[in-house]
Design an enzyme around this catalytic site. Sequence first.
Site, PDB file in Angstrom:
ATOM      1  N   ALA A  80       0.943  -1.189   0.013  1.00  0.00           N
ATOM      2  CA  ALA A  80       0.074  -0.062  -0.052  1.00  0.00           C
ATOM      3  C   ALA A  80       1.154   1.192   0.079  1.00  0.00           C
ATOM      4  O   ALA A  80       2.086   1.271   0.628  1.00  0.00           O
ATOM      5  CB  ALA A  80      -0.655  -0.270   1.275  1.00  0.00           C
ATOM      6  N   GLY A 114       0.797  -5.735   0.724  1.00  0.00           N
ATOM      7  CA  GLY A 114      -0.385  -5.742  -0.619  1.00  0.00           C
ATOM      8  C   GLY A 114       0.434  -5.708  -1.282  1.00  0.00           C
ATOM      9  O   GLY A 114      -0.264  -6.624  -2.702  1.00  0.00           O
ATOM     10  N   GLU A 156       0.184  -9.740  -1.526  1.00  0.00           N
ATOM     11  CA  GLU A 156      -1.077 -10.535  -1.798  1.00  0.00           C
ATOM     12  C   GLU A 156      -1.612  -9.405  -3.294  1.00  0.00           C
ATOM     13  O   GLU A 156      -2.198 -10.784  -3.497  1.00  0.00           O
ATOM     14  CB  GLU A 156      -2.269  -8.482  -0.537  1.00  0.00           C
ATOM     15  CG  GLU A 156      -1.810  -9.448   0.854  1.00  0.00           C
ATOM     16  CD  GLU A 156      -2.543  -8.383   1.037  1.00  0.00           C
ATOM     17  OE1 GLU A 156      -2.988  -7.058   1.496  1.00  0.00           O
ATOM     18  OE2 GLU A 156      -3.868  -8.600   2.406  1.00  0.00           O
ATOM     19  N   GLU A 161       2.830  -6.294   8.296  1.00  0.00           N
ATOM     20  CA  GLU A 161       1.203  -5.375   8.501  1.00  0.00           C
ATOM     21  C   GLU A 161       1.406  -4.714  10.073  1.00  0.00           C
ATOM     22  O   GLU A 161       1.395  -4.326  10.423  1.00  0.00           O
ATOM     23  CB  GLU A 161       0.437  -5.755   8.135  1.00  0.00           C
ATOM     24  CG  GLU A 161       0.046  -5.614   6.631  1.00  0.00           C
ATOM     25  CD  GLU A 161       0.360  -6.219   5.563  1.00  0.00           C
ATOM     26  OE1 GLU A 161       0.554  -7.274   5.814  1.00  0.00           O
ATOM     27  OE2 GLU A 161      -0.426  -6.656   4.353  1.00  0.00           O
TER      28      GLU A 161
END
Length: 697
Positions: free
Chosen positions: A62, A104, A107, A127
């Site tokens: 992110a 992310g 992911e 995270e």
Amino acid sequence: MSLVRYETDGNIAIVTIDSPPVNCLSHGVRCGLVDALEQADIDPSIQAVVLIGSGKAFSAGADITELGSPLAFAEPTFYGTVLGMLDAMSKPVVAAVSGVALGGGLELALGCNYRIASPGTKLGLPEIKLGFMPGAGGTQRLPRAVGLECALNMTLSGDPVRAEDFAGTELVREIAVGDLRAASIEFARTIAADRPLPRLRDLKVEHPNAAALLQFARGVVKSNRRALPGAMPIIDAIDAAVNKKFDQGMQTELALFTALAESTEAKALRHSFFAERNAEKIDDLPAGTVPREIRTAAVIGAGTMGGGIAMCFADAGIPVKILEVQQEALDRGLAHIRSNYEASFKRGKLSEEQFNQRLDLIQTTLSYQEIGDADIVVEAVFEELSVKEKVFTQLDAVMKAGAILATNTSTLDVNQIAAFTKRPQDVVGTHFFSPANIMKLLEVVRGAKTAPDVLASVMKLAKSLRKTTVVAGVCDGFIGNRMMEEFLRQALFLLDEGALPSQIDKALEKFGMAMGPFRVADVIGNDVLWSVRKRRYIERPEWICSKVADRLCERGWFGQKTGRGWYLYEPGVRVPQTDPEVARLIEEHSASLGLVRRKISDEEIVGRCIYAMINEGAALLEEGIAQRASDIDVVYLSGYGFPARRGGPMFYADTVGLGNVVRAMRRYARNPNGDASFWEPATLLARLAAEGKAFTK
Ligand code: NAD
């Protein structure tokens, strides 16, 4: 310019995220991904897609600069739209991963049908370290790719794994040695026609005893008082990956993620992350200030700090010469350094080659002439102004023009030290913490005449020494120790009124401090703190402090080094033992003051110690000693064992509410046995509280 490039190579589409430096999943990148994936899916000539990152990273996740802004959740969302499109693709998508795929980024790769990686690629879900948990399928897809145990380890530690270690698994289908792009295109051709498309979401998390493992993980987290706020929600989400259908699991993850993002503890961790980045900035440094080159260093004094500081330089590959007045002191210092490195070597933290390199970088000398050409010299001699004067006069005489002259003093006036030279602009404070080669914090003390490029140089150097740096102005104790003094002062008053060291330590440790004040004092040495108090008695006769610690010191109970202090340290017993004689000493001291000892609650202990510290923090801000409230938090989080989940003292004050802090202080001021003047709120604190404002927002 689009942040995502679309190209074709025959019937393979190549989608490249091109958003330097680390291809974060910003709004622009998400828009580009959606367009490119759609284009590939629609085009009948395309049979497979390679998704790759430009430069050194696949994607670091992110975009943190979007955090807290509406852009973070604007369409196309990563969680819903981008990953949803990957799930719905009619053609295989191969993630070609190099450098890092974190958060992310991983992911995204897990949402693809295949993953090919370059050797050395780091894959991880960090995270938890930022007060988050994975929120875009990480807790659902990773266990399906690597198994339950490994997924728990990766998500709860936040540490990345190396792609090679997972070659041939669902996480990394193949390692591509050589050109990743070419290898991935080649791979895409070989699997283009394979159906059904492999999707992690269609797999089950297999484990012979998942319930027991999850229960064990919960037990470990519950019993760890410093566990991060993301830990339990991560386990709950992974539990859902094991026990629920994929889409239900995704909903569980989203609900847990949203609740966590709103929790105070998670906000505290995010605050500390940004605080650390901000602390590197010096607000009034003229634009275009060019740091001086630092290639070589010297250290004066081979004692506790000098040795540790020399190791910091050697660890960063910077040659360093240590100067002492006597050969024995040099030999002792060097022997200590060597044994430290030997310990690292034995623990496997240094290879033999690194061990030798480190020692080769450290040289010793008795002659000032031999250090004159160093780019920086750090003084770490006895904490006496007359000794510092001798050293700085000599440095002024021998150091080349432009060399940076730094002092590691913890209490003396950096301006006075600078005035011992004819070049005060080159003098700066570098306040390392003990052990200097291990502790992350470095307070950079800016003298009245310190030149901007000297400051900039030291900030840059600190980065290569891997320190967390905060700039402080000149005052007694700088940021950290000045606040700590008020904290300790309250702890001593609490002893007079009825508490015992172990109760105070336990209460503050329960609050989350790494160690209570009396255990800390026994480590630092009560004699060290005594000498500061003795100086205060002379310099500030109006200064009020309990004399109970002096009574301890008069008996020679200096702490660990003398086998007893506030606690007893018996040979071979690691845990400090409570000492009935110390309790008697404290009780006698209370009686000598005419105080009737009372039962003091843990809440009062924590409130008084922590608010004392916060009030001094407000004064430091007011005086401009600290640049910003978040810098103070960085000092306390990285150097004083303040609990990460509380975000530092100033952030913590904000979560309590400054009005509540001031009201509690007024209540403490009414204590008939206390010092009412101690609880006078700093002007800044009083003003912010009255205006309903906060320190850190
Ligand atoms: P130390 O007593 O362990 O070491 C001081 C060394 O300086 C000794 O080896 C001594 O031989 C040498 N020395 C004395 N006079 C000298 C001179 N004229 N020229 C060259 N060498 C000389 O002390 P320390 O704990 O390492 O502290 C050094 C400095 O660091 C002090 O200013 C102290 O306040 C500061 N400091 C200490 C700590 C800590 O926890 N120990 C933390 C932060 C800052």
